[in-house]
Design a protein around this motif. Structure first.
Motif, PDB file in Angstrom:
ATOM      1  N   ARG A  83      -5.195 -33.675  51.841  1.00  0.00           N
ATOM      2  CA  ARG A  83      -3.948 -33.683  51.436  1.00  0.00           C
ATOM      3  C   ARG A  83      -3.313 -35.220  52.086  1.00  0.00           C
ATOM      4  O   ARG A  83      -3.356 -35.434  53.397  1.00  0.00           O
ATOM      5  N   LEU A  84      -2.913 -35.967  51.243  1.00  0.00           N
ATOM      6  CA  LEU A  84      -2.532 -37.140  51.690  1.00  0.00           C
ATOM      7  C   LEU A  84      -1.067 -37.288  51.309  1.00  0.00           C
ATOM      8  O   LEU A  84      -0.532 -37.060  50.176  1.00  0.00           O
ATOM      9  N   THR A  85      -0.183 -37.787  52.097  1.00  0.00           N
ATOM     10  CA  THR A  85       1.222 -37.926  51.962  1.00  0.00           C
ATOM     11  C   THR A  85       1.436 -39.516  52.156  1.00  0.00           C
ATOM     12  O   THR A  85       1.114 -40.180  53.011  1.00  0.00           O
ATOM     13  N   PHE A  86       2.193 -40.022  51.208  1.00  0.00           N
ATOM     14  CA  PHE A  86       2.406 -41.463  50.946  1.00  0.00           C
ATOM     15  C   PHE A  86       3.989 -41.848  51.349  1.00  0.00           C
ATOM     16  O   PHE A  86       4.795 -41.078  51.376  1.00  0.00           O
ATOM     17  N   SER A  87       4.021 -43.082  51.809  1.00  0.00           N
ATOM     18  CA  SER A  87       5.358 -43.622  51.990  1.00  0.00           C
ATOM     19  C   SER A  87       6.387 -43.176  51.080  1.00  0.00           C
ATOM     20  O   SER A  87       7.827 -43.199  51.640  1.00  0.00           O
ATOM     21  N   ASP A  88       6.188 -43.213  49.989  1.00  0.00           N
ATOM     22  CA  ASP A  88       7.221 -43.004  48.996  1.00  0.00           C
ATOM     23  C   ASP A  88       7.557 -41.464  48.565  1.00  0.00           C
ATOM     24  O   ASP A  88       7.949 -41.022  47.585  1.00  0.00           O
ATOM     25  N   MET A 114       8.461 -57.769  42.472  1.00  0.00           N
ATOM     26  CA  MET A 114       7.254 -56.795  42.403  1.00  0.00           C
ATOM     27  C   MET A 114       7.289 -55.815  43.548  1.00  0.00           C
ATOM     28  O   MET A 114       7.659 -55.997  44.566  1.00  0.00           O
ATOM     29  N   SER A 115       6.882 -54.558  43.130  1.00  0.00           N
ATOM     30  CA  SER A 115       7.171 -53.634  44.200  1.00  0.00           C
ATOM     31  C   SER A 115       6.140 -53.387  44.990  1.00  0.00           C
ATOM     32  O   SER A 115       4.829 -53.901  44.802  1.00  0.00           O
ATOM     33  N   GLN A 116       6.226 -52.872  46.048  1.00  0.00           N
ATOM     34  CA  GLN A 116       5.090 -52.833  46.898  1.00  0.00           C
ATOM     35  C   GLN A 116       4.115 -51.556  46.988  1.00  0.00           C
ATOM     36  O   GLN A 116       4.790 -50.428  46.436  1.00  0.00           O
ATOM     37  N   LEU A 117       3.137 -51.657  47.079  1.00  0.00           N
ATOM     38  CA  LEU A 117       2.402 -50.407  47.073  1.00  0.00           C
ATOM     39  C   LEU A 117       2.813 -49.415  48.140  1.00  0.00           C
ATOM     40  O   LEU A 117       2.914 -49.674  49.394  1.00  0.00           O
ATOM     41  N   ALA A 118       2.798 -48.140  47.845  1.00  0.00           N
ATOM     42  CA  ALA A 118       2.932 -46.947  48.853  1.00  0.00           C
ATOM     43  C   ALA A 118       1.677 -46.870  49.990  1.00  0.00           C
ATOM     44  O   ALA A 118       0.779 -47.074  49.635  1.00  0.00           O
ATOM     45  N   ARG A 119       1.937 -46.556  51.237  1.00  0.00           N
ATOM     46  CA  ARG A 119       0.966 -46.481  52.173  1.00  0.00           C
ATOM     47  C   ARG A 119       0.866 -45.039  52.572  1.00  0.00           C
ATOM     48  O   ARG A 119       1.734 -44.247  52.454  1.00  0.00           O
ATOM     49  N   ILE A 120      -0.320 -44.567  52.980  1.00  0.00           N
ATOM     50  CA  ILE A 120      -0.739 -43.391  53.336  1.00  0.00           C
ATOM     51  C   ILE A 120      -0.100 -43.148  54.689  1.00  0.00           C
ATOM     52  O   ILE A 120      -0.373 -44.084  55.556  1.00  0.00           O
ATOM     53  N   VAL A 121       0.838 -42.215  55.073  1.00  0.00           N
ATOM     54  CA  VAL A 121       1.663 -42.112  56.246  1.00  0.00           C
ATOM     55  C   VAL A 121       1.160 -40.679  56.946  1.00  0.00           C
ATOM     56  O   VAL A 121       1.280 -40.577  58.205  1.00  0.00           O
TER      57      VAL A 121
END
Length: 64
Positions: free
Chosen positions: A19-24, A1-8
């Motif tokens: 503008r949101l930048t995600f961990s992926d 199961m893949s992890q959800l990306a987090r907002i960084v």
């Protein structure tokens, strides 16, 4: 199961846009204009942008 990306990172682009930048490495620009008109809760700080925009960004960062 893949992890959800987090907002960084969150950047205020003006008015109700973020503008949101995600961990992926995904970057998305979101416009909350319509949502901010009728919603409270987590969008409440976006309603009144007469104050310091850094306060809005700090609130968003802590909430996210």
């Amino acid at each position: 199961m893949s992890q959800l990306a987090r907002i960084v990172a969150v950047e205020h682009l003006g008015e109700h846009r973020l503008r949101l930048t995600f961990s992926d490495a995904l970057v998305r620009e979101l416009d909350f204009s319509e949502a901010a008109r009728g919603w409270g809760g987590v969008l409440e700080p976006l309603r009144d942008l007469a104050g310091d925009t850094e306060d809005v960004a700090e609130t968003r960062t802590e909430t996210v």
